[in-house]
Design a protein around this motif. Structure first.
Motif, PDB file in Angstrom:
ATOM      1  N   SER A  75      -8.678   3.905  -4.717  1.00 18.56           N
ATOM      2  CA  SER A  75      -7.319   3.355  -4.820  1.00 18.56           C
ATOM      3  C   SER A  75      -7.062   2.215  -3.840  1.00 18.56           C
ATOM      4  O   SER A  75      -5.959   1.665  -3.796  1.00 18.56           O
ATOM      5  N   SER A  79      -4.093  -0.876  -4.083  1.00 20.96           N
ATOM      6  CA  SER A  79      -3.065  -0.792  -3.034  1.00 20.96           C
ATOM      7  C   SER A  79      -3.033  -2.071  -2.197  1.00 20.96           C
ATOM      8  O   SER A  79      -1.961  -2.560  -1.823  1.00 20.96           O
ATOM      9  N   LEU A  93       4.047  -0.849  -5.946  1.00 20.51           N
ATOM     10  CA  LEU A  93       2.917   0.083  -5.980  1.00 20.51           C
ATOM     11  C   LEU A  93       3.424   1.485  -6.273  1.00 20.51           C
ATOM     12  O   LEU A  93       4.340   1.970  -5.619  1.00 20.51           O
ATOM     13  N   THR A  95       1.788   5.057  -6.184  1.00 17.71           N
ATOM     14  CA  THR A  95       0.531   5.659  -5.734  1.00 17.71           C
ATOM     15  C   THR A  95       0.759   7.089  -5.271  1.00 17.71           C
ATOM     16  O   THR A  95       1.849   7.641  -5.431  1.00 17.71           O
ATOM     17  N   LEU A  99      -3.235   7.406  -0.337  1.00 25.27           N
ATOM     18  CA  LEU A  99      -2.721   6.361   0.552  1.00 25.27           C
ATOM     19  C   LEU A  99      -2.607   6.880   1.978  1.00 25.27           C
ATOM     20  O   LEU A  99      -2.858   6.149   2.941  1.00 25.27           O
ATOM     21  N   ALA A 113      -1.380   0.819   5.720  1.00 24.12           N
ATOM     22  CA  ALA A 113      -0.267   1.206   4.851  1.00 24.12           C
ATOM     23  C   ALA A 113       1.047   1.325   5.615  1.00 24.12           C
ATOM     24  O   ALA A 113       2.117   0.995   5.096  1.00 24.12           O
TER      25      ALA A 113
END
Length: 327
Positions: A75, A79, A93, A95, A99, A113
């Protein structure tokens, strides 16, 4: 000196103009369709959730959310595309758990992130369920654990990829139950379920929306759910904690929406309000609950705090399970 003062005043004035322009843009937002990047393939729980929620959010916003699947790379590429996108609200996004977990799995990530993404809304929490092919000689979780212990390393499990929620849940379960099993990562939740039904892998901690049709059709056997309580969609299936005598075992996945960091707060609030409105719609709640998902919602700060707690929790679990980071 006067020249310096004039330059300083010009700089401040330019900043004020930019701020005003940004505010005006936020007030008129959205004026065009919005890309909703899902960093997974079609058929998995994140994709399923996106396709359930998007029409309701689109209606509330007055513009279409166009789902774009960018699968692969745990992912990370999908991302990153949002983390690096223009913070104008037109690239978002959608998700899930990876993450928060990826920093404990990979030695180096191309983005942070916590710094590069702005939380918008927590959409749902998702239980996982341990499912096996009906041909596997284990009718319940205790029999399954006994079988795994009798064949050290002889069972294999599938996941939607390294760092996926079902990979991480299984590693925690292996440690808690004292068993060993080989990991076979796939490129998405749909592919791993097909091979599980076909008997190519021994078990999967699958997210309930993906596993549910196979369970109800009798193609797979559900042994236990991973959450702290039984799930209304599978009331007869016990939790891992109660079925295996593992008190305190509780893991669930989650799904949320993020924007690039720097997105104007007015835009974040606009998307949040539309999302919260969607998640209060009885029709959507029914669709989510029917798949075992619990609709959440709340302000951006709720997702920020939840994400922080999840990130910290995976750091603790990684140390306990001794997950090795990869390049």
């Amino acid at each position: 000196m006067k020249r310096g003062i004039r330059q300083s005043a010009a700089t401040v004035f330019a900043g004020m103009l930019a701020f005003a322009a940004g505010g005006a843009g936020a007030q008129s937002y959205p004026t065009q369709p919005i890309r909703l990047i899902v960093p997974y393939s079609t058929g998995g729980v994140t994709d399923i959730t996106a396709r359930l929620v998007a029409p309701y959010v689109s209606e509330a916003l007055g513009q279409q959310l166009v789902i774009e699947n960018r699968s692969g790379g745990a992912s990370i590429p999908g991302s990153e595309a949002v983390a690096r996108a223009e913070p104008d609200g037109y690239t978002l996004l959608l998700t899930s758990t990876a993450l928060a977990a990826n920093p404990v799995l990979f030695k180096k990530l191309p983005f942070d992130a916590r710094k590069d993404l702005a939380p918008i809304s927590l959409l749902a929490t998702v239980p996982t369920v341990l499912v096996v092919p009906t041909a596997l000689p284990a009718r319940n979780l205790k029999e399954f654990i006994a079988l795994a212990k009798s064949r050290p390393g002889g069972l294999d499990y599938g996941s939607a990829g390294y760092g996926s929620g079902n990979h991480l849940t299984t590693e925690v379960f292996k440690s808690a139950a004292g068993i060993d099993a080989q990991h076979i990562p796939y490129k998405g939740g749909g592919a791993v379920m097909a091979d599980l039904v076909g008997g190519q892998v021994s078990f999967v901690f699958a997210v309930l929306p993906t596993a549910y049709p196979f369970i109800t059709s009798g193609k797979l056997r559900a042994l236990a759910v991973s959450g702290a309580t039984r799930n209304p969609a599978l009331p007869d299936v016990p939790t891992v904690a109660e079925a295996a005598g593992l008190p305190g075992f509780s893991i669930q996945e989650w799904i949320g929406i993020f924007a690039p960091a720097g997105t104007p707060r007015a835009i974040v609030d606009r998307v949040n309000a539309a999302t919260v409105k969607a998640l209060r719609n009885p029709e959507l709640i029914g669709k989510l609950n029917g798949l075992g998902l619990e609709a959440r919602g709340g302000p951006p700060e709720a997702l920020r705090d939840y994400f922080t707690e999840e990130s910290d929790r995976w750091v603790t679990l990684a140390k306990k399970v001794k997950l090795d980071k990869v390049e």
